[in-house]
Design a protein around this motif. Structure first.
Motif, PDB file in Angstrom:
ATOM      1  N   VAL A   1      -5.131  25.799  -9.601  1.00 50.70           N
ATOM      2  CA  VAL A   1      -6.534  26.143  -9.825  1.00 50.70           C
ATOM      3  C   VAL A   1      -7.202  26.596  -8.527  1.00 50.70           C
ATOM      4  CG1 VAL A   1      -8.790  25.216 -10.481  1.00 50.70           C
ATOM      5  CG2 VAL A   1      -6.766  24.634 -11.826  1.00 50.70           C
ATOM      6  N   GLU A   2      -6.846  25.950  -7.426  1.00 55.90           N
ATOM      7  CA  GLU A   2      -7.477  26.233  -6.134  1.00 55.90           C
ATOM      8  C   GLU A   2      -6.852  27.431  -5.424  1.00 55.90           C
ATOM      9  OE1 GLU A   2     -10.171  24.666  -5.008  1.00 55.90           O
ATOM     10  OE2 GLU A   2     -10.181  23.483  -6.848  1.00 55.90           O
ATOM     11  N   GLY A   3      -5.783  27.993  -5.964  1.00 52.39           N
ATOM     12  CA  GLY A   3      -5.146  29.144  -5.341  1.00 52.39           C
ATOM     13  C   GLY A   3      -4.267  28.802  -4.168  1.00 52.39           C
ATOM     14  N   ALA A   4      -3.807  27.563  -4.080  1.00 53.72           N
ATOM     15  CA  ALA A   4      -3.002  27.109  -2.944  1.00 53.72           C
ATOM     16  C   ALA A   4      -1.523  27.147  -3.302  1.00 53.72           C
ATOM     17  CB  ALA A   4      -3.399  25.692  -2.540  1.00 53.72           C
ATOM     18  N   ASP A   5      -0.746  27.840  -2.490  1.00 54.45           N
ATOM     19  CA  ASP A   5       0.705  27.857  -2.684  1.00 54.45           C
ATOM     20  C   ASP A   5       1.364  26.626  -2.083  1.00 54.45           C
ATOM     21  OD1 ASP A   5       1.099  30.620  -3.861  1.00 54.45           O
ATOM     22  OD2 ASP A   5      -0.007  31.106  -2.038  1.00 54.45           O
ATOM     23  N   ILE A   6       0.866  26.197  -0.920  1.00 55.55           N
ATOM     24  CA  ILE A   6       1.433  25.044  -0.211  1.00 55.55           C
ATOM     25  C   ILE A   6       0.294  24.152   0.265  1.00 55.55           C
ATOM     26  CG2 ILE A   6       2.718  24.297   1.839  1.00 55.55           C
ATOM     27  CD1 ILE A   6       4.345  26.875   1.642  1.00 55.55           C
ATOM     28  N   HIS A   7       0.441  22.858   0.053  1.00 57.82           N
ATOM     29  CA  HIS A   7      -0.439  21.857   0.638  1.00 57.82           C
ATOM     30  C   HIS A   7       0.300  21.132   1.752  1.00 57.82           C
ATOM     31  CE1 HIS A   7      -3.862  20.867  -2.448  1.00 57.82           C
ATOM     32  NE2 HIS A   7      -4.004  22.048  -1.887  1.00 57.82           N
ATOM     33  N   VAL A   8      -0.349  21.002   2.877  1.00 54.90           N
ATOM     34  CA  VAL A   8       0.148  20.145   3.944  1.00 54.90           C
ATOM     35  C   VAL A   8      -0.476  18.773   3.720  1.00 54.90           C
ATOM     36  CG1 VAL A   8       0.313  19.789   6.428  1.00 54.90           C
ATOM     37  CG2 VAL A   8       0.357  22.117   5.491  1.00 54.90           C
ATOM     38  N   LEU A   9       0.346  17.808   3.337  1.00 57.04           N
ATOM     39  CA  LEU A   9      -0.119  16.484   2.944  1.00 57.04           C
ATOM     40  C   LEU A   9      -0.218  15.587   4.166  1.00 57.04           C
ATOM     41  CD1 LEU A   9       2.214  15.952  -0.157  1.00 57.04           C
ATOM     42  CD2 LEU A   9      -0.065  17.006  -0.115  1.00 57.04           C
ATOM     43  N   SER A  10      -1.383  15.009   4.384  1.00 54.58           N
ATOM     44  CA  SER A  10      -1.555  14.034   5.463  1.00 54.58           C
ATOM     45  C   SER A  10      -2.289  12.814   4.920  1.00 54.58           C
ATOM     46  CB  SER A  10      -2.324  14.647   6.640  1.00 54.58           C
ATOM     47  OG  SER A  10      -3.615  15.082   6.237  1.00 54.58           O
ATOM     48  N   PRO A  11      -2.192  11.673   5.594  1.00 50.33           N
ATOM     49  CA  PRO A  11      -2.839  10.463   5.080  1.00 50.33           C
ATOM     50  C   PRO A  11      -4.354  10.595   5.068  1.00 50.33           C
ATOM     51  CG  PRO A  11      -1.229   9.942   6.798  1.00 50.33           C
ATOM     52  CD  PRO A  11      -1.430  11.416   6.832  1.00 50.33           C
ATOM     53  N   MET A  12      -4.992   9.982   4.074  1.00 52.64           N
ATOM     54  CA  MET A  12      -6.431   9.777   4.171  1.00 52.64           C
ATOM     55  C   MET A  12      -6.708   9.093   5.502  1.00 52.64           C
ATOM     56  SD  MET A  12      -8.778   7.516   1.601  1.00 52.64           S
ATOM     57  CE  MET A  12     -10.478   7.116   2.003  1.00 52.64           C
ATOM     58  N   PRO A  13      -7.657   9.588   6.316  1.00 52.39           N
ATOM     59  CA  PRO A  13      -7.816   9.064   7.676  1.00 52.39           C
ATOM     60  C   PRO A  13      -8.010   7.556   7.765  1.00 52.39           C
ATOM     61  CG  PRO A  13      -9.031  11.097   7.429  1.00 52.39           C
ATOM     62  CD  PRO A  13      -8.528  10.759   6.062  1.00 52.39           C
ATOM     63  N   ASP A  14      -8.606   6.937   6.744  1.00 50.72           N
ATOM     64  CA  ASP A  14      -8.779   5.489   6.777  1.00 50.72           C
ATOM     65  C   ASP A  14      -7.447   4.750   6.770  1.00 50.72           C
ATOM     66  OD1 ASP A  14     -11.844   4.951   6.391  1.00 50.72           O
ATOM     67  OD2 ASP A  14     -11.350   6.540   4.985  1.00 50.72           O
ATOM     68  N   LEU A  15      -6.357   5.444   6.438  1.00 51.96           N
ATOM     69  CA  LEU A  15      -5.043   4.813   6.395  1.00 51.96           C
ATOM     70  C   LEU A  15      -4.292   4.931   7.719  1.00 51.96           C
ATOM     71  CD1 LEU A  15      -3.848   5.993   2.864  1.00 51.96           C
ATOM     72  CD2 LEU A  15      -5.022   3.859   3.499  1.00 51.96           C
ATOM     73  N   LEU A  16      -4.907   5.517   8.745  1.00 55.05           N
ATOM     74  CA  LEU A  16      -4.238   5.582  10.041  1.00 55.05           C
ATOM     75  C   LEU A  16      -4.126   4.209  10.685  1.00 55.05           C
ATOM     76  CD1 LEU A  16      -5.702   8.928  11.433  1.00 55.05           C
ATOM     77  CD2 LEU A  16      -3.586   8.538  10.177  1.00 55.05           C
ATOM     78  N   GLY A  17      -5.001   3.285  10.317  1.00 54.87           N
ATOM     79  CA  GLY A  17      -4.806   1.878  10.627  1.00 54.87           C
ATOM     80  C   GLY A  17      -4.913   1.480  12.076  1.00 54.87           C
ATOM     81  N   TYR A  18      -5.739   2.158  12.861  1.00 56.77           N
ATOM     82  CA  TYR A  18      -5.804   1.840  14.285  1.00 56.77           C
ATOM     83  C   TYR A  18      -6.474   0.503  14.581  1.00 56.77           C
ATOM     84  CZ  TYR A  18      -4.691   6.821  14.754  1.00 56.77           C
ATOM     85  OH  TYR A  18      -4.110   8.053  14.662  1.00 56.77           O
ATOM     86  N   ALA A  19      -7.206  -0.054  13.616  1.00 53.46           N
ATOM     87  CA  ALA A  19      -7.837  -1.358  13.826  1.00 53.46           C
ATOM     88  C   ALA A  19      -6.865  -2.510  13.619  1.00 53.46           C
ATOM     89  CB  ALA A  19      -9.036  -1.520  12.884  1.00 53.46           C
ATOM     90  N   LEU A  20      -5.695  -2.230  13.058  1.00 47.87           N
ATOM     91  CA  LEU A  20      -4.681  -3.269  12.862  1.00 47.87           C
ATOM     92  C   LEU A  20      -3.967  -3.569  14.171  1.00 47.87           C
ATOM     93  CD1 LEU A  20      -3.055  -1.854   9.597  1.00 47.87           C
ATOM     94  CD2 LEU A  20      -4.477  -3.911   9.737  1.00 47.87           C
ATOM     95  N   GLY A  21      -3.305  -4.725  14.234  1.00 50.10           N
ATOM     96  CA  GLY A  21      -2.380  -4.964  15.326  1.00 50.10           C
ATOM     97  C   GLY A  21      -1.273  -3.924  15.286  1.00 50.10           C
ATOM     98  N   ALA A  22      -0.637  -3.689  16.425  1.00 50.19           N
ATOM     99  CA  ALA A  22       0.329  -2.601  16.505  1.00 50.19           C
ATOM    100  C   ALA A  22       1.480  -2.758  15.513  1.00 50.19           C
ATOM    101  CB  ALA A  22       0.868  -2.493  17.932  1.00 50.19           C
ATOM    102  N   ASP A  23       2.034  -3.951  15.389  1.00 50.31           N
ATOM    103  CA  ASP A  23       3.148  -4.153  14.459  1.00 50.31           C
ATOM    104  C   ASP A  23       2.701  -3.959  13.010  1.00 50.31           C
ATOM    105  OD1 ASP A  23       4.914  -4.615  16.518  1.00 50.31           O
ATOM    106  OD2 ASP A  23       4.713  -6.795  16.433  1.00 50.31           O
ATOM    107  N   ASP A  24       1.508  -4.454  12.688  1.00 47.61           N
ATOM    108  CA  ASP A  24       0.979  -4.239  11.342  1.00 47.61           C
ATOM    109  C   ASP A  24       0.701  -2.757  11.111  1.00 47.61           C
ATOM    110  OD1 ASP A  24       1.113  -6.965  10.990  1.00 47.61           O
ATOM    111  OD2 ASP A  24      -1.024  -7.296  11.382  1.00 47.61           O
TER     112      ASP A  24
END
Length: 330
Positions: free
Chosen positions: A62-85
């Protein structure tokens, strides 16, 4: 058309790695969608476009896109977690993105995430992300731990990305630092005001710390048209032309330096898109939509129609530049 700015959210998340792991995401499914909650706080209502391949492909048509580059929703980058988490969350998200790419490899390219709160740990995860999961690069926040991504402490990351031939997509994130909301509800102010301001500062840091000169093979793209950067860049250029100290800092012209970077077209209005074309050049721009979220730009390729571009320039923005950014050879 290759859309470099689209996001996904896994349909399910694993249980937190330990009790009391604040900031861990979960999905509550019901009806035709799901609510993403992080650390027990509702963040965003989602529909199946965020995780279901068939639903996503139908929306792309519908949007006319042949390819989507999929990346995480930014809230899932998780920088507030401890490093191992953060590493545990990154692996769960990356695995979900890779699974979507495997379902439709002709329509999807995947960008993952790494726990940049610990740069060494993040670098150690990059070979797995590339070789085991087949992802083309990473998405990273514009600010991590109070520092813009272009600051010198991230130089080893950039060197590792260059060595592995991985792309870097930079997106603003919630920093946890309270800023004036300017009369808007605070949650809206983060997205509508803080994001573009932070993004502009981040792009400026890549120039001010001479990242491209140190890592010339790094392929980096900035979401939301670079945010406020387009209004900052002419000021940098004038200072470079008139101030010896600034000239020494940048070395080359800031405009020429900026034209070695990539930016998406997600600025909504054709006059702003025209400004990006004139200022940054056709060769720097890639299509971006923010699909599938509410703030997305519907049919982003259509916005090019008002610019009067040549067929070659249209092809470059629609797909050619994205292929260069992603390192696509076919």
């Amino acid at each position: 058309m290759i859309d470099i700015h689209t996001h996904v959210v896994p349909e399910h998340f694993p249980q937190p790695p330990h009790a009391g792991c604040g900031g861990w995401p979960c999905m509550r499914h019901g009806g035709s969608g799901a609510m993403l909650a992080i650390g027990g706080k509702d963040v965003r209502q989602l529909d199946a476009r965020s995780w279901d391949v068939d639903t996503r492909l139908a929306a792309m048509d519908v949007e006319g896109a042949d390819i989507h580059v999929l990346s995480p929703m930014p809230d899932l980058l998780g920088y507030a977690l401890g490093a191992d988490d953060g590493l545990s969350l990154a692996r769960a998200v990356n695995t979900a993105i890779a699974a979507m790419v495997r379902r439709a490899p002709a329509r999807f390219v995947g960008l993952g995430t790494v726990p940049l709160q610990d740069v060494d740990l993040a670098i150690a995860e990059l070979p797995r992300l590339k070789h085991d999961l087949g992802l083309a690069g990473i998405e990273a926040g514009a600010f991590i731990g109070g520092d813009p991504l272009g600051s010198p402490r991230f130089l080893p990351l950039f060197e590792a990305l260059q060595a592995l031939d991985l792309a870097l997509f930079v997106h603003p994130v919630r920093t946890g630092v309270a800023a004036p909301s300017c009369g808007l509800p605070p949650e809206l102010a983060v997205n509508l005001i803080d994001y573009p301001v932070d993004q502009g500062r981040c792009v400026t840091a890549f120039l001010g710390y001479a990242i491209r000169a140190q890592v010339p093979g790094l392929r980096v793209a900035f979401a939301h048209g670079g945010g406020s950067f387009a209004t900052i860049l002419p000021r940098l250029q004038v200072a470079w032309e008139r101030n010896a100290r600034t000239a020494a800092l940048f070395g080359a012209s800031p405009i020429e330096l900026a034209r070695g970077l990539f930016f998406d077209t997600l600025v909504y209005e054709p006059p702003l898109l025209r400004m990006l074309v004139d200022l940054l050049g056709v060769g720097s721009l890639c299509i971006g939509s923010d699909e599938p979220f509410e703030i997305r730009q519907p049919r982003p390729g259509d916005r090019l129609d008002a610019l009067g571009l040549s067929p070659a320039d249209l092809t470059a923005i629609l797909a050619g530049n994205a292929r260069r950014f992603l390192g696509m050879t076919t």
